[in-house]
Design an enzyme around this catalytic site. Structure first.
Site, mmCIF file in Angstrom:
data_model
loop_
_atom_site.group_PDB
_atom_site.id
_atom_site.type_symbol
_atom_site.label_atom_id
_atom_site.label_comp_id
_atom_site.label_asym_id
_atom_site.label_seq_id
_atom_site.Cartn_x
_atom_site.Cartn_y
_atom_site.Cartn_z
ATOM 1 C CD GLN A 41 40.248 34.791 37.734
ATOM 2 O OE1 GLN A 41 39.626 36.036 38.669
ATOM 3 N NE2 GLN A 41 40.640 34.552 36.114
ATOM 4 C CG ASN A 141 34.317 39.989 41.446
ATOM 5 O OD1 ASN A 141 35.169 41.597 41.869
ATOM 6 N ND2 ASN A 141 34.485 39.562 41.182
ATOM 7 C CD GLU A 142 33.522 41.444 38.248
ATOM 8 O OE1 GLU A 142 33.140 40.364 37.348
ATOM 9 O OE2 GLU A 142 34.242 42.144 37.427
ATOM 10 C CE1 TYR A 286 38.392 43.481 32.422
ATOM 11 C CE2 TYR A 286 36.240 43.742 34.331
ATOM 12 C CZ TYR A 286 37.801 43.416 34.255
ATOM 13 O OH TYR A 286 39.111 42.623 34.510
ATOM 14 C CD GLU A 353 38.039 42.567 37.953
ATOM 15 O OE1 GLU A 353 37.207 41.948 37.009
ATOM 16 O OE2 GLU A 353 37.485 41.883 39.347
ATOM 17 C CD1 TRP A 397 40.600 41.223 34.917
ATOM 18 C CD2 TRP A 397 41.269 40.720 36.613
ATOM 19 N NE1 TRP A 397 41.881 39.906 35.009
ATOM 20 C CE2 TRP A 397 41.038 39.465 36.029
ATOM 21 C CE3 TRP A 397 41.243 41.325 37.818
ATOM 22 C CZ2 TRP A 397 41.853 38.415 36.636
ATOM 23 C CZ3 TRP A 397 41.058 40.147 39.238
ATOM 24 C CH2 TRP A 397 40.890 38.495 38.471
ATOM 25 C CD GLU A 404 38.883 35.826 31.709
ATOM 26 O OE1 GLU A 404 39.620 35.966 33.199
ATOM 27 O OE2 GLU A 404 38.013 36.539 31.280
ATOM 28 C CD1 TRP A 405 36.753 34.463 35.471
ATOM 29 C CD2 TRP A 405 37.100 32.705 37.053
ATOM 30 N NE1 TRP A 405 36.826 35.068 36.425
ATOM 31 C CE2 TRP A 405 36.947 34.152 37.166
ATOM 32 C CE3 TRP A 405 36.684 31.763 37.316
ATOM 33 C CZ2 TRP A 405 36.898 34.405 38.577
ATOM 34 C CZ3 TRP A 405 36.884 31.938 39.230
ATOM 35 C CH2 TRP A 405 37.554 32.945 39.765
HETATM 36 C C1 GAL Z 1 35.546 39.899 35.466
HETATM 37 C C2 GAL Z 1 36.546 38.873 37.220
HETATM 38 C C3 GAL Z 1 37.779 38.963 36.929
HETATM 39 C C4 GAL Z 1 38.240 38.971 35.019
HETATM 40 C C5 GAL Z 1 37.454 39.363 34.540
HETATM 41 C C6 GAL Z 1 38.127 39.282 33.389
HETATM 42 O O1 GAL Z 1 34.643 40.063 35.775
HETATM 43 O O2 GAL Z 1 35.985 39.557 38.151
HETATM 44 O O3 GAL Z 1 37.526 37.693 37.813
HETATM 45 O O4 GAL Z 1 37.835 37.207 35.132
HETATM 46 O O5 GAL Z 1 36.139 40.043 34.421
HETATM 47 O O6 GAL Z 1 37.240 38.921 32.763
#
Ligand code: GAL
Length: 450
Positions: A41, A141-142, A286, A353, A397, A404-405
Site C-alpha cells: 500500500q 495479516n487478516e 474498524y 489496526e 491505520w 486502499e486496495w
Molecule cells: C485492513 C487492511 C489494511 C487496510 C485497512 C483499511 O483490513 O489490513 O491493509 O486496507 O483494512 O481498510
C-alpha cells in the site's frame, strides 16, 4: 522481552463505569503507540530491483513485489529497521499482508497445502535475517479478509470465486502456515532473539438486531464466530474450529444434500501443532454490525449463507466518508476487547489496526475524524481500567494515505496527507496527526499533571 509486555493492568470496580471519567486518565506506563502501513500500500516500485510480481500486481492489471532471495529487498528492510530503531521506534513486522507472490498463487496459492512449507521457510528467512532487531512479529495479516475476499467472493486479489469452499480451504492452510512459522521461531530463534510472534485477526463487533430475540442473539454470535473465532479458537484455545461454526456448516451441508463437510478438518496431530501458537493477541478493529437471523436453508452453498446472519444498517451510526462499510462504533471495540479477554484466557492484546477514512479530496482539518479517534481512545481506557483488559498497545491505520486496495487512492486513512498528483508525493499532517502526537507525548488525552 516477554516481561516488558506482561503484567496485569490495574482495574477499577465495574460499578464505577457510569461515574468514572476516562478523559483525564493516563494510559498504562510503557503503553505502545504506533501507526501501521503495509508494503504493497505504500512502497511503490512494483517491478524495481528484481522484485517479482505479487497477486495484487496482477489483480490491479499493472503487470508486475519482494524480500525473499532478493538482496536489494533485504537491504531495503535492513535500512528501514535500523532507521526506525535509531529514531526510538520499535518495529512490529508483518510477514505477509495480502501480497502473495504471483508465482506461488500460480501453484494454487492458499488453496494449496504446499503453502505451509513455503511460508514457513520464508518466515524462517525473515527471523534469521531481521530477528536480531525485530522482536514483535505478525505472521499473517487478516487471514479472514484474504480467505473471504480473496478465495471465496473474489473481490480482492487473487480474485478467486469458490463459494462455499474457497475461504474454508484458504483459511485452513493459513492457520497451519502460521502455526508452522510460530514453531520455527519457538524452536530456532526464541532463546537467542527473545521475541514474540502472533497473527493479526480482524473482527467486527456484532450486536443482535433485536436484543430480545434469541435467534438474533445467536446470529450475532455466529457473525463473530465466522470471523474472529474461526482463527482465534484453534490458535488460542484447542487447535480446532469453534463448535458453533462446525455444527452450523455441518447442518447446512446436510440440508443442501452435500456429501461431505465443506469445512476441512484438522487431524489430532495438527490440532496439537496449532494450539497455543500466539504469544499475544493482535486485533484489527474498524466497525460493528447489527445482526439479524436469516434462514438460508435453501440457498446455494457459500460461507455467507452458512452463517445464517444478515447485517442490518443502523442509521444512527455515523459512517466514515471514505469507506461505506465503515460505521464508526467506538464502544463496539470495548465490547470486542472484553469478549477477547473472557473467551481467550485474558491475553495480552495489541490493537494493530484501527482507523477511519476520508474521501478524496480530504481536508487537513479532519476535526470529525479526530473526534472518532478520541472517542475510541476513551473506550480503550474503559476497557483497560474498568474491564481489566491487558491492552498493551494501539496502532492507527495508517501512517500515510495509501493505496486502499480496490478503492485505490480515493479512500484516505492516513495520519499524513499525501498529494498523489505531485510526483514528489509531498506529505502534510492532518489535524489527527497533530492531536495523536499530543496523546502519545502525554500518554493520555489530557496533559498529565505533576
Ligand atoms: C485492513 C487492511 C489494511 C487496510 C485497512 C483499511 O483490513 O489490513 O491493509 O486496507 O483494512 O481498510
Amino acid at each position: 522481552m516477554a516481561s516488558a509486555l506482561s503484567g496485569a493492568s490495574s482495574t477499577l470496580d465495574s460499578s464505577a463505569d457510569s461515574s468514572w471519567n476516562p478523559e483525564g486518565a493516563s494510559f498504562p506506563k510503557s503503553f505502545a503507540w504506533g501507526a501501521s502501513t503495509a508494503a504493497y500500500q505504500v512502497e511503490g516500485g512494483w517491478d524495481a530491483d528484481g522484485k517479482g510480481p505479487s497477486v495484487w500486481d496482477t489483480f490491479t492489471h499493472q503487470g508486475g513485489d519482494r524480500v525473499f532471495k532478493n538482496q536489494t529487498g533485504v537491504e531495503y528492510y535492513d535500512k528501514m529497521i535500523d532507521s526506525l530503531l535509531a529514531n526510538d521506534v520499535t518495529p512490529v513486522v508483518t510477514l505477509y499482508h495480502f501480497d502473495l507472490p504471483q508465482c506461488l498463487e500460480d501453484q494454487g496459492g492458499w488453496r494449496s497445502g504446499a503453502m505451509v512449507e513455503a511460508f514457513d521457510s520464508y518466515a524462517q528467512f525473515c527471523f534469521r535475517t531481521f530477528g536480531d532487531r525485530v522482536k514483535l512479529w505478525i505472521t499473517i495479516n487478516e487471514p479472514y479478509v484474504m480467505a473471504e475476499l480473496g478465495y471465496e467472493e473474489g473481490m480482492m486479489a487473487p480474485g478467486i470465486k469458490e463459494l462455499g469452499t474457497g475461504a474454508y480451504l484458504a483459511a485452513h492452510n493459513m492457520i497451519k502456515a502460521h502455526a508452522a512459522a510460530w514453531h520455527t521461531y519457538d524452536r530456532l530463534f526464541r532463546k537467542t532473539q527473545g521475541g514474540l510472534v502472533s497473527i493479526a485477526l480482524n473482527s467486527d463487533w456484532a450486536e443482535p438486531f433485536d436484543p430480545n430475540s434469541v435467534a438474533d442473539q445467536e446470529a450475532a454470535k455466529r457473525h463473530v464466530a465466522f470471523c474472529l473465532d474461526w482463527f482465534a479458537a484453534p490458535i488460542f484455545l484447542n487447535g480446532d474450529y469453534p463448535a458453533i461454526m462446525k455444527s452450523q456448516i455441518s447442518a447446512m451441508c446436510k440440508r443442501q444434500g452435500s456429501p461431505s463437510l465443506r469445512l476441512p478438518e484438522f487431524t489430532e496431530e495438527e490440532k496439537m501443532m496449532i494450539k497455543g501458537t500466539a504469544d499475544f493477541f493482535s486485533l484489527n478493529y474498524y466497525t460493528s454490525r447489527k445482526i439479524k437471523h436469516r434462514d438460508n436453508t435453501h440457498s446455494p452453498p457459500s460461507m455467507s449463507a452458512d452463517k445464517e446472519a444478515e447485517q442490518v444498517t443502523e442509521p444512527s451510526w455515523p459512517v466514515a466518508t471514505g469507506s461505506s462499510w465503515l460505521a464508526v462504533v467506538p464502544w463496539g471495540l470495548r465490547r470486542l476487547l472484553k469478549y477477547i479477554k473472557d473467551t481467550y484466557n485474558h491475553p495480552i492484546i495489541y490493537i494493530t489496526e484501527n482507523g477511519f477514512s476520508q474521501s478524496d479530496p480530504a481536508a487537513l482539518d479532519d476535526t470529525q475524524r479526530w473526534e472518532y479517534f478520541r472517542l475510541t481512545l476513551l473506550e480503550i481506557l474503559k476497557a483497560i481500567y474498568i474491564d481489566g483488559v491487558q491492552l498493551k498497545g494501539y496502532f492507527v491505520w495508517s501512517l500515510l494515505d495509501n493505496f486502499e486496495w480496490t478503492c485505490g487512492y480515493r479512500s484516505r486513512f492516513g495520519l499524513f496527507h499525501v498529494d498523489f498528483e505531485n510526483p514528489a508525493l509531498p506529505r502534510a499532517p492532518y489535524k489527527s496527526a497533530i492531536e495523536y502526537a499530543k496523546v502519545i507525548a502525554n500518554n493520555g488525552l489530557m496533559k498529565s499533571h505533576g
